[in-house]
Design a protein around this motif. Structure first.
Motif, mmCIF file in Angstrom:
data_model
loop_
_atom_site.group_PDB
_atom_site.id
_atom_site.type_symbol
_atom_site.label_atom_id
_atom_site.label_comp_id
_atom_site.label_asym_id
_atom_site.label_seq_id
_atom_site.Cartn_x
_atom_site.Cartn_y
_atom_site.Cartn_z
ATOM 1 N N LYS A 1 -11.463 16.034 -6.996
ATOM 2 C CA LYS A 1 -12.126 16.165 -5.922
ATOM 3 C C LYS A 1 -13.565 15.149 -6.130
ATOM 4 N N LEU A 2 -13.222 13.682 -6.568
ATOM 5 C CA LEU A 2 -14.466 12.898 -6.657
ATOM 6 C C LEU A 2 -14.747 12.495 -5.200
ATOM 7 N N ASN A 3 -15.964 12.311 -4.923
ATOM 8 C CA ASN A 3 -16.428 11.944 -3.483
ATOM 9 C C ASN A 3 -17.799 11.387 -3.690
ATOM 10 N N ALA A 4 -17.937 10.389 -4.542
ATOM 11 C CA ALA A 4 -19.497 9.691 -4.659
ATOM 12 C C ALA A 4 -19.526 8.395 -4.141
ATOM 13 N N VAL A 5 -18.210 7.802 -3.790
ATOM 14 C CA VAL A 5 -18.328 6.368 -2.993
ATOM 15 C C VAL A 5 -18.466 6.364 -1.737
ATOM 16 N N SER A 6 -19.382 5.637 -1.212
ATOM 17 C CA SER A 6 -19.495 5.540 0.348
ATOM 18 C C SER A 6 -18.691 4.192 0.734
ATOM 19 N N ALA A 7 -18.379 3.282 0.010
ATOM 20 C CA ALA A 7 -17.603 2.112 0.534
ATOM 21 C C ALA A 7 -16.593 1.806 -0.619
ATOM 22 N N PRO A 8 -15.215 1.366 -0.194
ATOM 23 C CA PRO A 8 -14.375 1.101 -1.439
ATOM 24 C C PRO A 8 -14.589 -0.442 -1.935
ATOM 25 N N ALA A 9 -15.321 -0.261 -3.055
ATOM 26 C CA ALA A 9 -15.737 -1.402 -3.792
ATOM 27 C C ALA A 9 -15.447 -1.474 -5.198
ATOM 28 N N SER A 10 -14.237 -1.709 -5.436
ATOM 29 C CA SER A 10 -13.764 -1.420 -6.802
ATOM 30 C C SER A 10 -14.144 -2.492 -7.845
ATOM 31 N N GLY A 11 -14.194 -3.688 -7.362
ATOM 32 C CA GLY A 11 -14.299 -4.962 -8.284
ATOM 33 C C GLY A 11 -13.105 -5.576 -8.641
ATOM 34 N N PHE A 12 -12.124 -5.094 -8.337
ATOM 35 C CA PHE A 12 -10.833 -5.826 -8.661
ATOM 36 C C PHE A 12 -9.987 -6.788 -7.787
ATOM 37 N N THR A 13 -9.677 -7.793 -8.038
ATOM 38 C CA THR A 13 -9.329 -9.136 -7.184
ATOM 39 C C THR A 13 -8.175 -8.835 -6.359
ATOM 40 N N ASP A 14 -7.297 -7.914 -6.943
ATOM 41 C CA ASP A 14 -6.032 -7.522 -6.374
ATOM 42 C C ASP A 14 -6.041 -6.221 -5.500
ATOM 43 N N TYR B 1 -7.395 -4.352 -16.027
ATOM 44 C CA TYR B 1 -6.766 -5.539 -17.076
ATOM 45 C C TYR B 1 -7.894 -6.795 -17.112
ATOM 46 N N GLY B 2 -7.559 -7.646 -18.057
ATOM 47 C CA GLY B 2 -8.418 -8.696 -18.011
ATOM 48 C C GLY B 2 -8.250 -9.521 -16.815
ATOM 49 N N GLY B 3 -9.136 -10.602 -16.545
ATOM 50 C CA GLY B 3 -8.880 -11.433 -15.317
ATOM 51 C C GLY B 3 -9.332 -10.483 -14.052
ATOM 52 N N GLY B 4 -10.027 -9.285 -14.378
ATOM 53 C CA GLY B 4 -10.311 -8.695 -12.941
ATOM 54 C C GLY B 4 -9.282 -7.947 -12.083
ATOM 55 N N LYS B 5 -8.102 -7.738 -12.615
ATOM 56 C CA LYS B 5 -6.842 -7.261 -11.967
ATOM 57 C C LYS B 5 -6.583 -5.945 -12.241
ATOM 58 N N PHE B 6 -6.114 -5.147 -11.261
ATOM 59 C CA PHE B 6 -5.706 -3.616 -11.396
ATOM 60 C C PHE B 6 -4.341 -3.290 -11.667
ATOM 61 N N ASN B 7 -3.553 -4.381 -10.939
ATOM 62 C CA ASN B 7 -2.079 -4.184 -10.729
ATOM 63 C C ASN B 7 -1.721 -2.684 -10.155
ATOM 64 N N PRO B 8 -2.381 -2.697 -8.852
ATOM 65 C CA PRO B 8 -2.153 -1.125 -8.351
ATOM 66 C C PRO B 8 -0.701 -1.054 -8.120
#
Length: 720
Positions: free
Chosen positions: A589-602, A625-632
């Motif tokens: 039940k996490l609800n702390a982020v007001s805007a979706p900005a994960s920092g991952f390029t993908d 992962y390295g290179g700023g990716k998350f591979n969702p």
């Protein structure tokens, strides 16, 4: 849409919803307009000759030709108007019951089923153009000179493979089928990556259209079809596609986007990547039904008989579960005929404890890779020479693990199903070094593409922090003697590699080359001679010692520096990385982020899971992962899941000596460095257990039931 209010259903509900969609189809389907003709296109892709192979989908047996046949016949009986098609890779990389007869049994089965139309996949090119034509048109197989093909009794189509001698398409680019008084046109395509997927000899004499040429060809043939009064047009494109989180992506989707929005193309059937696709892109319905006969697609078209236009289209993908289904008697008889012809398929050649696997073979030394390479090095080339100095095996050619218990010839054939010829090359020590460097490639998008060779007769170290040209060090013979860059050595590879396949281009520069026996025959003989029907053993010995890239051993990271290779688990209802994070965030039940900005390029900001990933980053649960990716969209592995769950519990987990805890498992060495501590902690806490007796299977992808159980255990632990 308010992404903050978006949440995936719980794992159990998601799986149930998927099954309902597969059985009932889209909920918003409306009844046909009066006078419309309802046609159902029933199809499969990527069968790969798996006539007698049982796969496991959501922990239940599925597939085999007799079961698939029953499903298809029941569907045909239910509909007044239907057509049966397959979309490439029906043969190649086949089970031995088909491959031992040059895939004639699979063609015979499709003829028996009365398929209406088929397309070419990349594996139809495995044995070369002459063999492809013999399978389709009939005649003596040019590769073995024994099997006589009867030919396919249905039309094959392909529009993007051009015969160089004539400048014309290799086979008919399209065909028209009439059913229920309406006409349907089928245009065929195969993935443009085919030349990189098969031996260079397999595509000798043909060329593949470029992206722009392919789009132009589809438009051209669609216009020709319209000129013949055909307005319903289907492209059988053996191109990859997948539908995840409501989005359909891949080569087939790229084709849909490249076509005009008002293109007469109604449906694009995908293939090649053995995934599920069912969605619309640029007005074109894109569908794919996994692989190995574990599912089939049912594409429903409502067609105006006056104009020939499609007024409505939808599709369902149905899994061919075996429970409660009577196998088709004709298919059973066909399989028995060929099993009786090859009794060696069911005779045990030894046993294993289940530890001889290809686990992580794309990135590291694997026990099964060592066994295969050792067998290759002993191959007899008829030149009365001693065993070769080295052997190299490409990881993509190792298609299955040795099973626990009895091992049969059929099991060995599933591991090496291509029928490749072994080739002995003469290489200098410097060329061997260059070959090892060619293991590390780069994809078009800049991500790493690693294909670690499995080796025999040598050993080396590789520092993955260094440039490719400087990575390999301590290159030695097995006895520790340094390999001399100027000296010539003999090395055994398969013909796919010898021709430069998988980017091992230095092999085409060998100073001498000698063709030899079939790889499977050598493997079978080696197993018999070495283990004499008893326990078959092999292990990781330190032939390859990799120093991981910086950042890949961070214990609280949720993944290695580079994404692991594709999992060996059969296609099924698995959980993606984004889907798993959504489950965790929803459960906590996490609800702390007001805007979706994960920092991952993908991870796009408007993706339905973007907010959840941002929540997980803020909570310190994931690093990516390295290179700023998350591979969702990649399926999550057991060790990745464990790492994230360990971050959820943080200080509530026990302090452990990871090596000691993991020593209880046969495959402890295959747990990635970054994951060893969290995996050991969850094992010690009773949250993570063996996937198979004595084995963690850390690289296996995770199914919904396991996610649900793990989350329940974590929530219980966090509440205590």
């Amino acid at each position: 849409m308010n992404w903050k209010n978006w949440r995936k259903p719980s794992v159990g509900l998601a799986a149930a919803a998927l099954l309902s969609a597969q059985v009932l189809g889209a909920a918003n389907t409306v009844s046909a307009a009066e006078g419309d003709v309802e046609v159902h296109l029933l199809g499969i892709n990527d069968l790969h000759g798996q006539l007698d192979t049982t796969s496991v989908v959501t922990d239940k047996p599925a597939g085999t030709a007799p079961i698939l046949a029953t499903y298809l016949k029941q569907a045909q009986a239910k509909y007044e108007h239907s057509l049966l098609f397959h979309n490439g890779d029906s043969v190649g990389a086949s089970a031995p019951i088909s491959s031992l007869e040059r895939d004639e049994p699979t063609i015979e089965w499709m003829n028996m089923m009365k398929f209406d139309v088929g397309s070419l996949g990349n594996h139809e090119f495995d044995q070369g153009i002459a063999a492809l034509k013999a399978q389709l048109n009939g005649g003596l197989d040019p590769k073995d000179g024994v099997v006589t093909h009867k030919g396919a009794n249905f039309d094959y189509v392909n529009a993007n493979v051009i015969e160089e001698a004539t400048g014309k398409p290799l086979i008919d680019p399209y065909v028209i089928k009439e059913v229920g008084g309406v006409k349907i046109g089928f245009i065929g395509l195969v993935t443009k990556l085919t030349p990189a997927k098969v031996s260079p000899a397999g595509t000798k004499g043909v060329r593949f259209l470029s992206v722009e040429e392919e789009v132009a060809a589809v438009n051209k043939y669609a216009a020709e079809l319209q000129g013949k009064g055909v307005e319903t047009i289907v492209v059988l494109a053996h191109d990859p596609a997948s539908t995840k989180e409501g989005a359909t992506t891949g080569e087939a989707a790229d084709l849909a986007k490249a076509l005009p929005a008002n293109s007469p193309i109604d449906v694009i059937v995908a293939g090649d990547n053995h995934a599920l696709a069912n969605g619309e892109v640029n007005g074109k319905l894109i569908v794919q039904a996994y692989s190995y006969g574990t599912a089939f697609e049912d594409i429903k078209l409502l067609i105006d008989p006056k104009t020939g236009d499609v007024t409505e289209k939808s599709a369902t993908v149905t899994t061919t579960f075996q429970a409660g289904v009577t196998p088709d008697a004709d298919s059973v008889a066909l399989i028995k005929k060929y099993l009786d012809k090859h009794p060696e398929l069911t005779k045990p050649v030894g046993t294993t404890d289940g530890s001889v696997t290809r686990t992580d073979a794309y990135n590291n030394e694997a026990a099964l890779g060592n066994l295969i390479a050792d067998a290759m090095r002993t191959a007899d080339f008829g030149d009365k020479a001693a065993a070769a100095d080295f052997a190299f095996m490409n990881p993509g050619g190792i298609r299955a693990d040795l099973p626990k218990g009895d091992v049969t010839f059929a099991d060995l054939a599933k591991i090496q199903p291509f029928g490749n010829t072994l080739v002995k090359l003469t290489l200098t020590g410097a060329q061997v070094q260059e070959l090892l460097q060619q293991q590390w490639g780069t994809n078009a998008d800049g991500t790493p593409n690693t294909k670690t060779l499995q080796i025999s007769g040598l050993k080396y170290k590789a520092d993955l922090n260094k440039p490719v040209a400087e990575r390999v060090s301590d290159l030695q013979l097995s006895d520790g003697t340094p390999i001399d860059p100027a000296k010539s050595y003999t090395a055994v590879v398969n013909n796919f590699m010898a021709g430069g396949g998988d980017n091992y281009k230095v092999l085409t520069k060998a100073s001498a080359s000698l063709a030899g026996p079939i790889d499977l025959d050598v493997f079978y003989k080696y197993i018999g001679d070495t283990f004499k029907g008893k326990a078959i053993t092999a292990k990781v010995e330190g032939r390859i010692v990799n120093t991981p890239a910086a950042g890949s051993e961070v214990p609280d990271s949720d993944g290695p520096a580079t994404a692991p290779s594709a999992p060996s688990t059969p296609s099924g209802d698995f959980v993606t990385r984004a889907g798993f994070v959504s489950e965790v965030v929803n459960a906590l039940k996490l609800n702390a982020v007001s805007a979706p900005a994960s920092g991952f390029t993908d991870v796009k900001s408007d993706a339905p899971y973007a907010d959840d990933i941002a929540e997980a980053v803020k909570a310190g649960l994931i690093k990516g992962y390295g290179g700023g990716k998350f591979n969702p969209d990649r399926n999550i592995t057991r060790e990745e899941m464990a790492t994230i769950l360990a971050n959820v519990l943080k200080q509530q987990l026990p302090t452990v000596e990871a090596a000691s805890v993991l020593s209880a498992f046969d495959d402890a060495a295959s747990v990635a460095a970054y994951a060893k501590t969290p995996v050991a902690q969850l094992v010690q806490a009773g949250i993570l257990s063996a996937s198979e007796p004595g084995k963690l299977m850390p690289k296996d992808t995770v199914q919904p039931a396991e996610v649900k159980a793990a989350l329940e255990a974590v929530l219980a632990a966090s509440a205590s």
